[in-house]
Design a protein around this motif. Structure first.
Motif, PDB file in Angstrom:
ATOM      1  N   UNK A 291       0.546  -1.263  -0.185  1.00  0.00           N
ATOM      2  CA  UNK A 291      -0.024  -0.247  -0.073  1.00  0.00           C
ATOM      3  C   UNK A 291       0.849   1.177   0.216  1.00  0.00           C
ATOM      4  N   UNK A 292       1.414   1.552   0.677  1.00  0.00           N
ATOM      5  CA  UNK A 292       2.961   1.975   0.807  1.00  0.00           C
ATOM      6  C   UNK A 292       3.119   2.253  -0.649  1.00  0.00           C
ATOM      7  N   UNK A 293       3.635   1.734  -1.542  1.00  0.00           N
ATOM      8  CA  UNK A 293       4.176   1.645  -3.149  1.00  0.00           C
ATOM      9  C   UNK A 293       3.320   2.191  -3.484  1.00  0.00           C
ATOM     10  N   UNK A 294       1.814   1.694  -3.467  1.00  0.00           N
ATOM     11  CA  UNK A 294       1.046   1.903  -4.303  1.00  0.00           C
ATOM     12  C   UNK A 294       1.383   3.792  -3.883  1.00  0.00           C
ATOM     13  N   UNK A 295       0.532   4.010  -3.083  1.00  0.00           N
ATOM     14  CA  UNK A 295       0.497   5.419  -2.484  1.00  0.00           C
ATOM     15  C   UNK A 295       1.681   6.316  -2.792  1.00  0.00           C
ATOM     16  N   UNK A 296       3.186   5.619  -2.606  1.00  0.00           N
ATOM     17  CA  UNK A 296       4.291   6.488  -3.425  1.00  0.00           C
ATOM     18  C   UNK A 296       3.637   6.448  -4.826  1.00  0.00           C
ATOM     19  N   UNK A 297       3.687   5.182  -5.367  1.00  0.00           N
ATOM     20  CA  UNK A 297       3.642   5.065  -6.611  1.00  0.00           C
ATOM     21  C   UNK A 297       2.729   6.154  -7.454  1.00  0.00           C
ATOM     22  N   UNK A 298       1.290   6.460  -6.897  1.00  0.00           N
ATOM     23  CA  UNK A 298       0.694   7.465  -6.946  1.00  0.00           C
ATOM     24  C   UNK A 298       1.345   9.084  -7.463  1.00  0.00           C
ATOM     25  N   UNK A 299       1.677   9.402  -5.996  1.00  0.00           N
ATOM     26  CA  UNK A 299       2.195  10.308  -6.431  1.00  0.00           C
ATOM     27  C   UNK A 299       3.325  10.894  -7.356  1.00  0.00           C
ATOM     28  N   UNK A 300       4.720   9.834  -7.718  1.00  0.00           N
ATOM     29  CA  UNK A 300       6.039  10.186  -8.410  1.00  0.00           C
ATOM     30  C   UNK A 300       4.914   9.456 -10.258  1.00  0.00           C
ATOM     31  N   UNK A 301       4.284   8.919 -10.214  1.00  0.00           N
ATOM     32  CA  UNK A 301       3.503   8.306 -11.134  1.00  0.00           C
ATOM     33  C   UNK A 301       2.984   9.727 -11.573  1.00  0.00           C
ATOM     34  N   UNK A 302       1.890  10.579 -11.234  1.00  0.00           N
ATOM     35  CA  UNK A 302       1.411  11.858 -11.472  1.00  0.00           C
ATOM     36  C   UNK A 302       2.877  13.171 -11.853  1.00  0.00           C
ATOM     37  N   UNK A 303       3.668  12.774 -10.803  1.00  0.00           N
ATOM     38  CA  UNK A 303       4.844  13.631 -11.042  1.00  0.00           C
ATOM     39  C   UNK A 303       5.190  13.878 -12.338  1.00  0.00           C
ATOM     40  N   UNK A 304       5.560  11.916 -13.225  1.00  0.00           N
ATOM     41  CA  UNK A 304       6.908  11.612 -13.873  1.00  0.00           C
ATOM     42  C   UNK A 304       5.752  11.823 -15.446  1.00  0.00           C
ATOM     43  N   UNK A 305       4.713  11.760 -14.804  1.00  0.00           N
ATOM     44  CA  UNK A 305       3.783  11.583 -15.976  1.00  0.00           C
ATOM     45  C   UNK A 305       3.625  12.440 -16.329  1.00  0.00           C
ATOM     46  N   UNK A 306       2.789  13.733 -15.722  1.00  0.00           N
ATOM     47  CA  UNK A 306       3.154  15.143 -16.325  1.00  0.00           C
ATOM     48  C   UNK A 306       4.305  16.116 -16.915  1.00  0.00           C
ATOM     49  N   UNK A 307       5.155  15.353 -16.236  1.00  0.00           N
ATOM     50  CA  UNK A 307       6.686  15.918 -16.995  1.00  0.00           C
ATOM     51  C   UNK A 307       6.922  15.489 -18.105  1.00  0.00           C
ATOM     52  N   UNK A 308       6.879  14.159 -17.886  1.00  0.00           N
ATOM     53  CA  UNK A 308       7.152  13.278 -19.453  1.00  0.00           C
ATOM     54  C   UNK A 308       6.020  13.987 -20.770  1.00  0.00           C
ATOM     55  N   UNK A 309       4.357  14.163 -19.976  1.00  0.00           N
ATOM     56  CA  UNK A 309       3.575  14.670 -20.991  1.00  0.00           C
ATOM     57  C   UNK A 309       4.258  15.610 -21.611  1.00  0.00           C
ATOM     58  N   UNK A 310       4.789  15.758 -20.925  1.00  0.00           N
ATOM     59  CA  UNK A 310       5.124  17.661 -21.323  1.00  0.00           C
ATOM     60  C   UNK A 310       6.219  17.400 -22.484  1.00  0.00           C
ATOM     61  N   UNK A 311       6.992  16.889 -21.655  1.00  0.00           N
ATOM     62  CA  UNK A 311       8.178  17.156 -22.847  1.00  0.00           C
ATOM     63  C   UNK A 311       8.347  16.969 -23.946  1.00  0.00           C
ATOM     64  N   UNK A 312       7.417  15.415 -24.062  1.00  0.00           N
ATOM     65  CA  UNK A 312       7.390  14.883 -25.763  1.00  0.00           C
ATOM     66  C   UNK A 312       6.001  15.256 -26.480  1.00  0.00           C
ATOM     67  N   UNK A 313       5.566  16.302 -25.345  1.00  0.00           N
ATOM     68  CA  UNK A 313       3.838  16.680 -25.569  1.00  0.00           C
ATOM     69  C   UNK A 313       3.355  15.695 -26.220  1.00  0.00           C
ATOM     70  N   UNK A 314       3.223  14.435 -24.932  1.00  0.00           N
ATOM     71  CA  UNK A 314       2.298  13.086 -25.521  1.00  0.00           C
ATOM     72  C   UNK A 314       1.707  12.794 -24.395  1.00  0.00           C
ATOM     73  N   UNK A 315       0.107  13.454 -24.680  1.00  0.00           N
ATOM     74  CA  UNK A 315      -0.883  12.580 -22.992  1.00  0.00           C
ATOM     75  C   UNK A 315      -0.449  11.782 -22.218  1.00  0.00           C
ATOM     76  N   UNK A 316      -0.745  10.740 -24.083  1.00  0.00           N
ATOM     77  CA  UNK A 316      -1.038   9.381 -23.672  1.00  0.00           C
ATOM     78  C   UNK A 316       0.639   8.212 -23.109  1.00  0.00           C
ATOM     79  N   UNK A 317       1.244   9.121 -23.317  1.00  0.00           N
ATOM     80  CA  UNK A 317       3.168   8.988 -22.668  1.00  0.00           C
ATOM     81  C   UNK A 317       2.692   8.798 -21.759  1.00  0.00           C
ATOM     82  N   UNK A 318       1.974   9.905 -21.494  1.00  0.00           N
ATOM     83  CA  UNK A 318       2.490  10.494 -19.716  1.00  0.00           C
ATOM     84  C   UNK A 318       1.543   9.509 -18.670  1.00  0.00           C
ATOM     85  N   UNK A 319       0.638   9.320 -19.786  1.00  0.00           N
ATOM     86  CA  UNK A 319      -0.847   7.801 -19.251  1.00  0.00           C
ATOM     87  C   UNK A 319      -0.395   6.944 -18.716  1.00  0.00           C
ATOM     88  N   UNK A 320       0.713   6.181 -19.605  1.00  0.00           N
ATOM     89  CA  UNK A 320       1.301   5.193 -19.701  1.00  0.00           C
ATOM     90  C   UNK A 320       2.449   5.338 -18.396  1.00  0.00           C
TER      91      UNK A 320
END
Lengths: 458, 458
Positions: free
Chosen positions: A367-396
């Motif tokens: 569960x701790x991993x899951x919660x940490x994953x959600x936080x980190x996933x959002x950060x990474x997702x947003x940054x990646x989506x912006x850098x590569x200008x691709x919303x779906x890559x961020x979601x993946x």
């Protein structure tokens, strides 16, 4: 001490060591023996590790038996063996006369089997019996740590008689603060505190002032368990008894501190896949030999990760950006899993945990991993989506991060618990196994998601 | 104990705990106080962590002051605070009367500042002075650990007089085996062993049988350094003196064991970037909060790695195989660096090492990395060359592996040494920094080599 405060403890020590070596070089036995009194044997032993052969020989030749005994007790294994080579059997037996039985056993354990046999055969029958018995216990158990130099008295003895015995035996024991109280069958029935003996009436019996609750261990008990008991109950010594409750020996707290230090070194080194024997003084070939085996295991896990990627090469060929982003998922999950791993291994070392009944804990770590994953996933997702200008890559990357961090939490808890249940050291290369899991699954999950959503990525 | 051997130590303990709780529920004070004598306070304190409020109140109401004092000393911080909330100031002061000063200070340190002030104001002037002084020392220093319950006697005292004093003060001290010997200026000039006092002539002076070489610390000395001295010299207590050599207190070995355990937990957790306060009992939000900061740092290092790859996207686009093989280089180097890291951090914790003058060691670790890199590079190179049927790809991965493993050895030694030199904990998230370095450089070196040899890979 008063007038010496102008110098630091270190400076005084260095000066004395130099004077001592000088006296040996001049073959001035009287001076050397006198100077010896002013250096702590621990410090002297440390300095002697750097001495040339000649000086060591002089040392053995000039120093008194009792001093040699004291020094041998403090010497590390290498120095011990060197010194013993310079001593003949009859001298060595005289020196043993000044040593505790457990220290004699430690020294014998470091000798070649021939020399050991010779020495044991030369001992008096009584001593030979005790030494042979002590040599029979595994080094890492209570039996291997215990000493026979304790004070054990019959509970029916009066305090006055006990005090006379204590004065008589005291100087030869390692511990005087606690007296072990026996019944007529030599069974341990309690302990008496010297403080209480000193203030009690001479005619009281020892039993009447003794504490009946005694924490004890058996000779087979693992040293780690012994150290946990001593630390938990703040003991200055722990008695070792056999199945019939007969007192065999005691383990003193100074030996326990060594065990704790040793076990921690083991945990920390094994976690990373280093043999527990490696130190900073190991030579390069030694270090290499001790680390290569686990690196080979790592090679296998690394290739498994590589194969996971290889099977998606056609996907990566179409979206090269996947190649640069997939390592973010595995890198973060690996470290996140290592966080869980270290918490669990630490708890295991402190004896707070075992596999049975720990499914709640495993789920909590997931569960701790899951919660940490959600936080980190959002950060990474947003940054990646912006850098590569691709919303779906961020979601993946968000999805992969959440799944893989949860897996990392789960594995970080499971790996050491399973190793422990398999009677292995829970720290044994667990970091290598963990990153194996998080890499293989991380690449697989991320690239699978990418394949599913491939049309949106192009 | 003799007739109870049919039950294990654990079973007896559980039975007694149940009986004890039962007596409290029935408000049977006499029974509860009697049963208390048969349970070790450490075990009782552990059991009480799971008790309901009501039972804890009963406990405070029914148990005698001395027993409550004993239990408070063994209780963990949470239980301590709960119990103290149920006790009024006058009762608490009575209970303090049965406790060692250092334990009172620990308890006061856990209380809200208001309550602490109230209690200190209510103390007798002499006690207030000592307590305020002890509270002034940092918790992690010798001053914060020391107790004032020791026996210190003037060296001019005869052995007979000393023994009478020992009998008188003994019961109130934590240590009786070692007597601290002072001169007329209250400066520490030696220690006397109770064994020697017991066998000496009544008319000898204490000075004549005392040992003048004393290992001591100052109140500002860090607890880690104190623990290393105690462990090195096998002490059962270490005296704390001020700059003028006046004895302020002593630290006993049981507190040192706690320090060692605590420091090791810290090392192991911080290495992976977990706050030292985290335990397996931490709640999910607590764990998440304590781990996220370092995961965020890790996010930055992971993106640096990702950027390194991104700048070679055109190369990967041409040879997708690079994507699957580059992670082998970084994975192995990361773990190889962690091997070095753990050896170095362990040595630092054992006080064997500092940055100054350790360049030889750093080079040795780089050399170990280099040799390991050559071995692993050959294995990986051969396998990769065969799988992808490309000799040059094998050569590239060999070259990258050798360079990056050497860098891993270098960084594994440098990171903790630099952290130490910066007065940080050498374990502080060093694993995260290390994998940051090995990932970024690993990807960069491998892909750079690939770009140079690109024509041979196509």
């Amino acid at each position: 001490m008063g007038q010496e405060t102008k110098y630091s403890q270190e400076e005084i020590l260095e000066l004395r060591q130099t004077q001592f070596a000088e006296a040996l070089r001049k073959a001035d036995a009287a001076k050397a023996n006198e100077l010896y009194e002013h250096i702590h044997p621990v410090d002297l032993a440390e300095a002697m590790e750097d001495w040339e052969e000649e000086l060591l020989s002089r040392f053995c030749g000039l120093l008194e038996d009792e001093k040699l005994a004291e020094l041998l007790e403090e010497a590390d294994e290498k120095l011990q063996v060197e010194l013993i080579h310079k001593l003949d059997n009859s001298r060595l037996l005289k020196i043993f006369g000044f040593m505790q039985k457990d220290d004699i056993v430690d020294i014998l354990g470091n000798l070649r089997i021939n020399r050991r046999k010779q020495l044991i055969d030369l001992m008096r029958a009584g001593e030979r019996k005790i030494i042979t018995e002590l040599l029979g216990y595994d080094e890492d158990t209570a039996g291997g740590l215990m000493t026979t130099a304790y004070i054990a008295l019959n509970g029916q003895l009066t305090v006055g008689a006990a005090l006379r015995k204590i004065k008589e035996i005291g100087p030869k024991t390692e511990l005087i603060e606690t007296i072990f109280v026996l019944n007529h069958q030599k069974q341990l029935v309690g302990t008496a505190d010297l403080r209480d003996i000193l203030i009690a009436n001479d005619t009281d019996t020892l039993s009447s002032i003794s504490e009946e609750q005694v924490i004890y261990v058996e000779p087979e008990t693992d040293q780690e368990e012994v150290s946990l008991l001593v630390s938990k109950y703040d003991l200055n010594a722990i008695p070792v008894v056999n199945k019939r409750q007969v007192l065999l020996g005691i383990i003193t707290v100074d030996d326990i501190i060594d065990v704790i230090m040793e076990e921690h070194t083991e945990d920390m080194l094994q976690l990373a896949g280093v043999s527990k024997e490696e130190t900073i003084d190991s030579t390069i070939p030694e270090s290499v030999r001790r680390r290569l085996p686990w690196l080979c295991v790592n090679l296998i896990t690394a290739f498994l990760g590589s194969f996971a990627i290889k099977s998606f090469e056609h996907v990566i060929a179409q979206v090269v950006a996947l190649s640069a982003t997939m390592t973010i998922v595995t890198g973060l999950s690996g470290n996140s899993g290592n966080q869980t791993l270290s918490v669990i291994i630490r708890s295991l070392a402190l004896g707070e945990l075992e596999l049975k009944g720990s499914w709640k804990l495993i789920l909590k770590q997931a569960a701790v991993g899951l919660v940490d994953g959600i936080f980190m996933g959002i950060c990474t997702g947003v940054i990646v989506a912006m850098i590569y200008d691709n919303f779906y890559l961020g979601c993946i990357i968000f999805g992969a991060m959440v799944c893989n961090m949860m897996i990392a939490g789960l594995s970080g808890a499971l790996i050491p618990l399973v190793l422990k249940a398999l009677k292995q050291d829970p720290a044994l290369a667990s970091s290598i196994f963990l990153t194996g899991v998080t890499d293989v699954l991380g690449f697989f999950i991320f690239l699978s998601l990418a394949r599913v959503f491939l049309p949106f990525l192009l």
